[in-house]
Design a protein around this motif. Sequence first.
Motif, short mmCIF file in Angstrom:
data_model
loop_
_atom_site.label_atom_id
_atom_site.label_comp_id
_atom_site.label_asym_id
_atom_site.label_seq_id
_atom_site.Cartn_x
_atom_site.Cartn_y
_atom_site.Cartn_z
N LEU A 144 -4.13 7.13 0.43
CA LEU A 144 -5.00 7.24 -0.42
C LEU A 144 -5.94 6.39 -0.24
CD1 LEU A 144 -5.63 9.00 -3.46
CD2 LEU A 144 -3.75 8.14 -3.96
N GLU A 145 -4.88 5.17 -0.25
CA GLU A 145 -5.81 3.74 -0.71
C GLU A 145 -7.41 4.15 0.03
OE1 GLU A 145 -1.68 1.82 -2.01
OE2 GLU A 145 -2.28 1.18 -0.54
N MET A 146 -6.78 4.28 1.16
CA MET A 146 -7.76 3.66 1.76
C MET A 146 -9.37 5.12 1.72
SD MET A 146 -7.46 0.80 4.08
CE MET A 146 -8.92 1.10 5.39
N ARG A 147 -8.79 6.42 1.24
CA ARG A 147 -9.79 6.92 1.19
C ARG A 147 -10.38 7.11 -0.03
NH1 ARG A 147 -8.55 12.25 -0.99
NH2 ARG A 147 -6.75 11.72 -1.16
N THR A 148 -9.65 6.07 -1.46
CA THR A 148 -10.54 5.64 -2.36
C THR A 148 -11.32 4.67 -2.10
OG1 THR A 148 -8.38 6.66 -3.88
CG2 THR A 148 -10.00 5.17 -4.94
N LEU A 149 -10.77 3.72 -1.26
CA LEU A 149 -11.63 1.75 -0.72
C LEU A 149 -13.16 3.03 -0.09
CD1 LEU A 149 -12.63 -0.73 -0.96
CD2 LEU A 149 -10.83 -0.69 1.05
N PHE A 150 -12.57 4.27 1.16
CA PHE A 150 -14.24 4.24 1.27
C PHE A 150 -14.57 4.62 0.58
CE2 PHE A 150 -11.68 4.92 5.88
CZ PHE A 150 -11.35 3.41 5.73
N THR A 151 -14.84 5.84 -0.18
CA THR A 151 -15.33 6.46 -1.52
C THR A 151 -16.09 5.19 -2.15
OG1 THR A 151 -14.37 8.24 -2.09
CG2 THR A 151 -15.85 8.67 -3.30
N LEU A 152 -15.21 4.35 -2.85
CA LEU A 152 -15.85 3.68 -3.86
C LEU A 152 -17.38 2.81 -2.63
CD1 LEU A 152 -12.65 2.22 -5.39
CD2 LEU A 152 -14.53 3.16 -6.43
N PHE A 160 -2.32 -2.36 -5.84
CA PHE A 160 -3.70 -1.79 -4.93
C PHE A 160 -3.88 -0.79 -6.09
CE2 PHE A 160 -2.97 -3.30 -0.35
CZ PHE A 160 -3.42 -4.97 -0.70
N ARG A 161 -2.98 0.19 -6.15
CA ARG A 161 -3.33 1.37 -6.81
C ARG A 161 -3.58 0.93 -8.47
NH1 ARG A 161 -0.30 3.24 -12.28
NH2 ARG A 161 -0.21 5.24 -12.14
N LEU A 162 -3.31 -0.37 -9.51
CA LEU A 162 -3.57 -0.95 -10.02
C LEU A 162 -5.18 -1.33 -10.36
CD1 LEU A 162 -0.74 -2.84 -11.61
CD2 LEU A 162 -2.20 -1.31 -13.33
N TYR A 163 -5.57 -1.99 -8.55
CA TYR A 163 -7.20 -2.69 -8.66
C TYR A 163 -8.45 -1.39 -8.39
CZ TYR A 163 -10.08 -3.59 -4.93
OH TYR A 163 -12.03 -4.45 -4.52
N LEU A 164 -7.72 -0.04 -7.18
CA LEU A 164 -7.82 1.52 -7.33
C LEU A 164 -8.55 1.73 -8.72
CD1 LEU A 164 -6.35 2.40 -3.99
CD2 LEU A 164 -9.22 1.33 -3.98
N MET A 165 -7.74 2.04 -9.82
CA MET A 165 -7.75 3.05 -11.19
C MET A 165 -8.36 1.95 -11.70
SD MET A 165 -5.76 5.37 -11.19
CE MET A 165 -5.45 6.14 -13.11
#
Length: 290
Positions: free
Chosen positions: A54-62, A111-116
């Motif tokens: 999930l963390e990587m998928r979110t970073l890729f999207t951003l 990383f959760r806080l960062y992505l949020m």
Amino acid sequence: ARRMGSLLLDPRREQGQKNAGHAFLSALAFAQGRWAEAQEGLSRIAEGEPEWSLEMRTLFTLLLNRLDNDPISEEDLRTLQGTILEMDPAKAVPPTFRDLFGPHAEHHQEFRLYLMGLLAAELGDFEEAREHSDSLRGYGAARKTLELTYALSQSVDAVIFLAQDRPEEALTHLESVEYYPDFELIFASPFFSRILDRWLRAELLRVSGDLEGALAWYSTLSDGWGEFLFAGPAHLRQGEIYSELGNVDEAIRHYQRFEELWADADLELEPLLAGARAERERLMGARGLT
């Protein structure tokens, strides 16, 4: 690299090694503009490595949202936001392959806080984004990971300033970070190598007119596997800058490298590839080259 990654998918290997293979191949696919394939690879390891996936998928999207094409839809961003909101780092599963997934396992909450924070900033929810940024600083102090969480919080703040059309303040925030993780962490993950911040810093320098500074930062996006995810777009930008500077040979070389890396990119990314190809052909034509 794809052949080497595929060796980890041998049926005789244990599941953790197979997960590492899918993770590496998904990163390669993303680096070649094949977002659909990258997502499929991340989905394959979601059962064993749900947080990392999930963390990587979110970073890729951003990262994709930073390109000069149609951005990721608000609906998709909010779907990701909801998924991460449901993520409970306290219930994270042990890493299946410690050498690759282990570093993330120690920092899922950060990383959760960062992505949020990043997602909230992208969606224009600036008050919420600042709350996540503040939480990062406080959490880092409690965990004695203040250097990491300070860097992450400054990144969130920079994206807020960008969204508010305040580029100078965004650049100041990024330049204030002094975070130097161990080499193995930089190699292991784009979160530790701060790939998004490098891209943003280069973009901001380019827009401000500091082309040499921008070139220096774009050139850092093509090394270890925690850094090569955006090598293609970095070559594209270097091609554009060298063309503007009148260095035709370097411009052609970077355009060609971008075309090679993204030769089989997804259809929605084709306009970027077509634009680079057209500009390279124009430059070559002006030089009497074919």
